[in-house]
Motif scaffolding. Structure first.
Motif, PDB file in Angstrom:
ATOM      1  N   ILE A 230       1.845   1.682  -7.440  1.00 20.13           N
ATOM      2  CA  ILE A 230       2.399   2.390  -6.282  1.00 20.13           C
ATOM      3  C   ILE A 230       3.720   3.038  -6.699  1.00 20.13           C
ATOM      4  CG2 ILE A 230       3.404   2.132  -3.977  1.00 20.13           C
ATOM      5  CD1 ILE A 230       1.411  -0.060  -3.419  1.00 20.13           C
TER       6      ILE A 230
ATOM      7  N   GLN B   5      -3.581   9.166  -2.919  1.00 13.94           N
ATOM      8  CA  GLN B   5      -2.620   9.150  -1.818  1.00 13.94           C
ATOM      9  C   GLN B   5      -2.399   7.752  -1.257  1.00 13.94           C
ATOM     10  OE1 GLN B   5      -0.699  11.706  -0.765  1.00 13.94           O
ATOM     11  NE2 GLN B   5      -1.573  12.755  -2.541  1.00 13.94           N
ATOM     12  N   ARG B   6      -3.347   6.866  -1.508  1.00 15.60           N
ATOM     13  CA  ARG B   6      -3.192   5.500  -0.994  1.00 15.60           C
ATOM     14  C   ARG B   6      -3.770   4.509  -1.997  1.00 15.60           C
ATOM     15  NH1 ARG B   6      -2.117   2.693   3.609  1.00 15.60           N
ATOM     16  NH2 ARG B   6      -3.313   0.789   4.014  1.00 15.60           N
TER      17      ARG B   6
ATOM     18  N   ALA C 135       0.857  -1.189   0.000  1.00 14.05           N
ATOM     19  CA  ALA C 135       0.000   0.000   0.000  1.00 14.05           C
ATOM     20  C   ALA C 135       0.887   1.231   0.000  1.00 14.05           C
ATOM     21  CB  ALA C 135      -0.929   0.005   1.213  1.00 14.05           C
ATOM     22  N   GLY C 136       0.405   2.292  -0.628  1.00 13.31           N
ATOM     23  CA  GLY C 136       1.162   3.529  -0.675  1.00 13.31           C
ATOM     24  C   GLY C 136       0.578   4.463  -1.718  1.00 13.31           C
ATOM     25  N   PRO C 137       1.149   5.661  -1.844  1.00 15.68           N
ATOM     26  CA  PRO C 137       0.662   6.603  -2.854  1.00 15.68           C
ATOM     27  C   PRO C 137       0.948   6.096  -4.255  1.00 15.68           C
ATOM     28  CG  PRO C 137       2.684   7.397  -1.846  1.00 15.68           C
ATOM     29  CD  PRO C 137       2.279   6.192  -1.057  1.00 15.68           C
TER      30      PRO C 137
ATOM     31  N   VAL D 135      -3.998   0.462  -2.591  1.00 13.85           N
ATOM     32  CA  VAL D 135      -3.864  -0.824  -1.902  1.00 13.85           C
ATOM     33  C   VAL D 135      -3.810  -1.943  -2.928  1.00 13.85           C
ATOM     34  CG1 VAL D 135      -4.892  -2.401  -0.224  1.00 13.85           C
ATOM     35  CG2 VAL D 135      -5.089   0.072   0.120  1.00 13.85           C
TER      36      VAL D 135
END
Length: 232
Positions: free
Chosen positions: A189, A222-223, A117-119, A225
């Motif tokens: 990501i 911004q996120r 997970a991340g931007p 997954v």
């Protein structure tokens, strides 16, 4: 009648008698000062010669007590140093374990064996006419990798170093042997701005898709997954 000489002599003797009390006072004062000085000197000598006048058994006892105290202090120092060394070893070991865990997590995400997970961005490719080929999806994937994509998922397939695309017999494309459904969705990501810019450059992926009658849409998030994983 008394003579002048006799009168003068008696006056002289009376004068001499009157001076005697002052002399005795001065002598007494000098004696007091001398006594105080002697007493102070005796006390000073008594304090400075306390151990010098002690008996041998008293000196032995004092020395033994000092030796025991010194040994106890040395023991405390050894215990503290041992505790410090143990804490340092534990800290280094814990640091190594935490570093190993971070590395394992990073490698797992890169290898595709762990969720991530991340931007990042969401790239949606709509192909209403079914004109896109496997190589078009591969070009989009390579463009994302070149732009710094860290983790990628296409449909339900987690992209790895061995991921391949192929044309499906019934139309469309497959990834790693699994059929992809339209619209094709890439979850990526990485740095959102960099990824979006790379896809929108003139002559880039989005323009190529438009030329082939498809449409590409990029959404920065911004996120992102990614739950799909690869078998080890």
């Amino acid at each position: 009648m008394s003579t002048p000489e006799g009168k003068g002599g008696r006056e002289a003797r009376r004068g001499s008698g009157r001076r005697r009390p002052g002399g005795r006072l001065l002598i007494g004062l000098l004696c007091a000062v001398l006594g105080f000085a002697v007493t102070a000197e005796v006390r000073s000598n008594d304090r400075s010669t306390k151990f010098a006048t002690a008996r041998q058994d008293e000196l032995v006892g004092i020395l033994g007590d000092l030796s025991q105290r010194s040994e106890r202090l040395r023991g405390d120092i050894r215990d503290l140093e041992s505790t410090k060394a143990g804490l340092e070893r534990d800290t280094q070991g814990q640091t190594a374990v935490e570093d190993a865990r971070r590395r394992a997590a990073t490698y797992g995400m890169l290898a595709g064996t762990l969720p991530a997970a991340g931007p990042g961005i969401r790239l949606t490719i709509d192909d209403p006419r079914g004109r896109l080929r496997a190589e078009d999806l591969l070009d989009a994937l390579e463009e994302l990798r070149d732009a710094g994509a860290e983790v990628i998922q296409v449909g339900d397939v987690r992209v790895g170093v061995s991921t391949y695309f192929a044309d499906a017999a019934s139309g469309g494309a497959v990834a790693d042997g699994r059929l992809l459904t339209r619209p094709y969705v890439f979850l990526v990501i990485g740095d959102p701005h960099t990824l979006a810019t790379a896809l929108n450059i003139p002559g880039g992926v989005l323009q190529t898709l438009r030329n082939d009658g498809a449409r590409g849409k990029v959404v920065q998030e911004q996120r992102i997954v990614i739950r799909a994983i690869r078998s080890p």
